[in-house]
Write a protein that holds these residues in place. Structure first.
Motif, PDB file in Angstrom:
ATOM      1  N   GLY A  96      33.940  28.996  36.185  1.00  0.00           N
ATOM      2  CA  GLY A  96      35.344  28.615  36.225  1.00  0.00           C
ATOM      3  C   GLY A  96      36.201  29.504  37.106  1.00  0.00           C
ATOM      4  N   ILE A  97      37.290  28.899  37.579  1.00  0.00           N
ATOM      5  CA  ILE A  97      38.320  29.568  38.380  1.00  0.00           C
ATOM      6  C   ILE A  97      39.664  29.051  37.854  1.00  0.00           C
ATOM      7  N   PRO A  98      40.662  29.868  37.680  1.00  0.00           N
ATOM      8  CA  PRO A  98      40.804  31.269  38.050  1.00  0.00           C
ATOM      9  C   PRO A  98      40.342  32.218  36.943  1.00  0.00           C
ATOM     10  N   VAL A  99      40.234  33.496  37.325  1.00  0.00           N
ATOM     11  CA  VAL A  99      39.910  34.557  36.379  1.00  0.00           C
ATOM     12  C   VAL A  99      40.784  35.758  36.712  1.00  0.00           C
ATOM     13  N   LEU A 100      41.342  36.377  35.682  1.00  0.00           N
ATOM     14  CA  LEU A 100      42.121  37.596  35.846  1.00  0.00           C
ATOM     15  C   LEU A 100      41.295  38.766  35.332  1.00  0.00           C
ATOM     16  N   GLU A 101      41.037  39.731  36.225  1.00  0.00           N
ATOM     17  CA  GLU A 101      40.291  40.932  35.855  1.00  0.00           C
ATOM     18  C   GLU A 101      41.271  42.066  35.604  1.00  0.00           C
ATOM     19  N   LEU A 102      41.255  42.605  34.403  1.00  0.00           N
ATOM     20  CA  LEU A 102      42.168  43.682  34.045  1.00  0.00           C
ATOM     21  C   LEU A 102      41.653  45.022  34.539  1.00  0.00           C
ATOM     22  N   ASP A 103      42.507  46.037  34.478  1.00  0.00           N
ATOM     23  CA  ASP A 103      42.145  47.347  35.017  1.00  0.00           C
ATOM     24  C   ASP A 103      40.963  47.972  34.293  1.00  0.00           C
ATOM     25  N   ASP A 104      40.747  47.576  33.032  1.00  0.00           N
ATOM     26  CA  ASP A 104      39.615  48.139  32.289  1.00  0.00           C
ATOM     27  C   ASP A 104      38.331  47.330  32.484  1.00  0.00           C
ATOM     28  N   GLY A 105      38.388  46.321  33.364  1.00  0.00           N
ATOM     29  CA  GLY A 105      37.212  45.506  33.654  1.00  0.00           C
ATOM     30  C   GLY A 105      37.076  44.270  32.798  1.00  0.00           C
ATOM     31  N   SER A 106      37.895  44.114  31.769  1.00  0.00           N
ATOM     32  CA  SER A 106      37.830  42.919  30.937  1.00  0.00           C
ATOM     33  C   SER A 106      38.388  41.719  31.696  1.00  0.00           C
ATOM     34  N   LEU A 107      37.963  40.530  31.294  1.00  0.00           N
ATOM     35  CA  LEU A 107      38.254  39.314  32.041  1.00  0.00           C
ATOM     36  C   LEU A 107      38.980  38.291  31.169  1.00  0.00           C
ATOM     37  N   ILE A 108      39.952  37.619  31.763  1.00  0.00           N
ATOM     38  CA  ILE A 108      40.661  36.532  31.099  1.00  0.00           C
ATOM     39  C   ILE A 108      40.517  35.293  31.965  1.00  0.00           C
ATOM     40  N   SER A 109      40.028  34.209  31.391  1.00  0.00           N
ATOM     41  CA  SER A 109      39.870  32.964  32.130  1.00  0.00           C
ATOM     42  C   SER A 109      40.791  31.895  31.565  1.00  0.00           C
ATOM     43  N   GLU A 110      40.850  30.759  32.239  1.00  0.00           N
ATOM     44  CA  GLU A 110      41.699  29.609  31.930  1.00  0.00           C
ATOM     45  C   GLU A 110      43.136  29.871  32.389  1.00  0.00           C
ATOM     46  N   ALA A 111      43.626  28.960  33.223  1.00  0.00           N
ATOM     47  CA  ALA A 111      44.908  29.161  33.900  1.00  0.00           C
ATOM     48  C   ALA A 111      46.063  29.418  32.944  1.00  0.00           C
ATOM     49  N   THR A 112      46.243  28.548  31.951  1.00  0.00           N
ATOM     50  CA  THR A 112      47.398  28.726  31.075  1.00  0.00           C
ATOM     51  C   THR A 112      47.247  29.943  30.175  1.00  0.00           C
ATOM     52  N   VAL A 113      46.019  30.321  29.847  1.00  0.00           N
ATOM     53  CA  VAL A 113      45.803  31.536  29.052  1.00  0.00           C
ATOM     54  C   VAL A 113      46.175  32.763  29.877  1.00  0.00           C
ATOM     55  N   ILE A 114      45.812  32.762  31.149  1.00  0.00           N
ATOM     56  CA  ILE A 114      46.191  33.860  32.034  1.00  0.00           C
ATOM     57  C   ILE A 114      47.710  33.983  32.097  1.00  0.00           C
ATOM     58  N   CYS A 115      48.390  32.857  32.285  1.00  0.00           N
ATOM     59  CA  CYS A 115      49.854  32.879  32.364  1.00  0.00           C
ATOM     60  C   CYS A 115      50.465  33.319  31.043  1.00  0.00           C
ATOM     61  N   ASP A 116      49.907  32.864  29.945  1.00  0.00           N
ATOM     62  CA  ASP A 116      50.382  33.258  28.620  1.00  0.00           C
ATOM     63  C   ASP A 116      50.270  34.777  28.453  1.00  0.00           C
ATOM     64  N   TYR A 117      49.128  35.318  28.857  1.00  0.00           N
ATOM     65  CA  TYR A 117      48.920  36.769  28.773  1.00  0.00           C
ATOM     66  C   TYR A 117      49.953  37.515  29.620  1.00  0.00           C
ATOM     67  N   LEU A 118      50.154  37.054  30.849  1.00  0.00           N
ATOM     68  CA  LEU A 118      51.088  37.729  31.741  1.00  0.00           C
ATOM     69  C   LEU A 118      52.520  37.621  31.238  1.00  0.00           C
ATOM     70  N   ASP A 119      52.849  36.512  30.573  1.00  0.00           N
ATOM     71  CA  ASP A 119      54.200  36.357  30.053  1.00  0.00           C
ATOM     72  C   ASP A 119      54.470  37.354  28.924  1.00  0.00           C
ATOM     73  N   GLU A 120      53.430  37.690  28.164  1.00  0.00           N
ATOM     74  CA  GLU A 120      53.571  38.719  27.129  1.00  0.00           C
ATOM     75  C   GLU A 120      53.586  40.117  27.747  1.00  0.00           C
ATOM     76  N   ARG A 121      52.775  40.295  28.751  1.00  0.00           N
ATOM     77  CA  ARG A 121      52.677  41.619  29.395  1.00  0.00           C
ATOM     78  C   ARG A 121      53.942  41.931  30.195  1.00  0.00           C
ATOM     79  N   PHE A 122      54.512  40.922  30.827  1.00  0.00           N
ATOM     80  CA  PHE A 122      55.711  41.097  31.645  1.00  0.00           C
ATOM     81  C   PHE A 122      56.784  40.120  31.152  1.00  0.00           C
ATOM     82  N   PRO A 123      57.542  40.495  30.135  1.00  0.00           N
ATOM     83  CA  PRO A 123      58.433  39.556  29.454  1.00  0.00           C
ATOM     84  C   PRO A 123      59.690  39.159  30.225  1.00  0.00           C
TER      85      PRO A 123
END
Length: 213
Positions: A50-77
């Protein structure tokens, strides 16, 4: 962190979101047309390719477009696009869920099993005889969106959100693969035209926008 992206509606959702939020994240382009996402190195990051994938600084991975956006919305409010209250976030997530199963999934399956068959038939299960039915489901889903937009200005209510980004990216994809907005969906067409002139919508049309050569 680093975003791995490509062409297609799901990668475009994240690019649109990042532009609208004003977030600058390192990005890398994965060539799905050449099957790069089906090769060994990429499958270590996403076993299903699958694409896209967000790789975090610790090497962990987040996949699925809306999940990535959801994560970023919490990280950067700042400038939230998934709502500012639990109720608003529920409305946005519910709308995205409906878009995914009533438009996105049948539209993509209709494409993969018809126009996209030469690209996908050796990569995943394709059912050519199901393509017309899937396309009909997607058309019906767009008519449902049209009825919704007859009652309110944006997909999840009165404010632009990630739900609008998601629907827009699917509508634009459909137009490119022979599944345009139904002729009788005037409200959806007007909404699409309103979103299409947003600078973030325009920028996200080019998946390599802002990437080094």
């Amino acid at each position: 962190m680093k975003l791995y992206q490509s062409v297609g509606p799901n990668p475009r959702v994240v690019l649109f979101y990042l532009s609208e939020k004003g977030l600058k994240i390192d990005r890398a382009f994965v060539d799905i047309r050449a099957g790069e996402n089906r090769q060994g190195e990429w499958l270590k990051k996403h076993p299903r390719g699958g694409i896209p994938v967000l790789e975090l600084d610790d090497g962990s991975l987040i996949s699925e477009a809306t999940v990535i956006c959801d994560y970023l919305d919490e990280r950067f409010p700042e400038n939230p696009l998934v709502g500012t209250t639990p109720e608003a976030r529920a409305a946005v997530r519910s709308a995205i869920r409906h878009i995914d199963y009533s438009i996105g999934s049948p539209m993509m399956n209709g494409f993969r099993s018809a126009e996209g068959l030469p690209m996908f038939e050796n990569r995943m299960l394709c059912v050519p005889e199901a393509a017309p039915g899937n396309k009909a489901y997607a058309q019906d889903g767009m008519r449902q969106a049209d009825a919704l937009l007859a009652r309110q200005p944006f997909v999840a209510g009165d404010s632009f959100s990630l739900a609008d980004i998601s629907l827009f990216c699917w509508v634009e994809f459909g137009a490119m693969v022979g599944q345009p907005i139904p002729e009788d969906a005037a409200h959806l067409k007007a909404w699409r035209d309103k979103i299409a002139v947003m600078p973030s919508a325009i920028a996200s049309a080019d998946p390599k926008h802002g990437l080094a050569d």
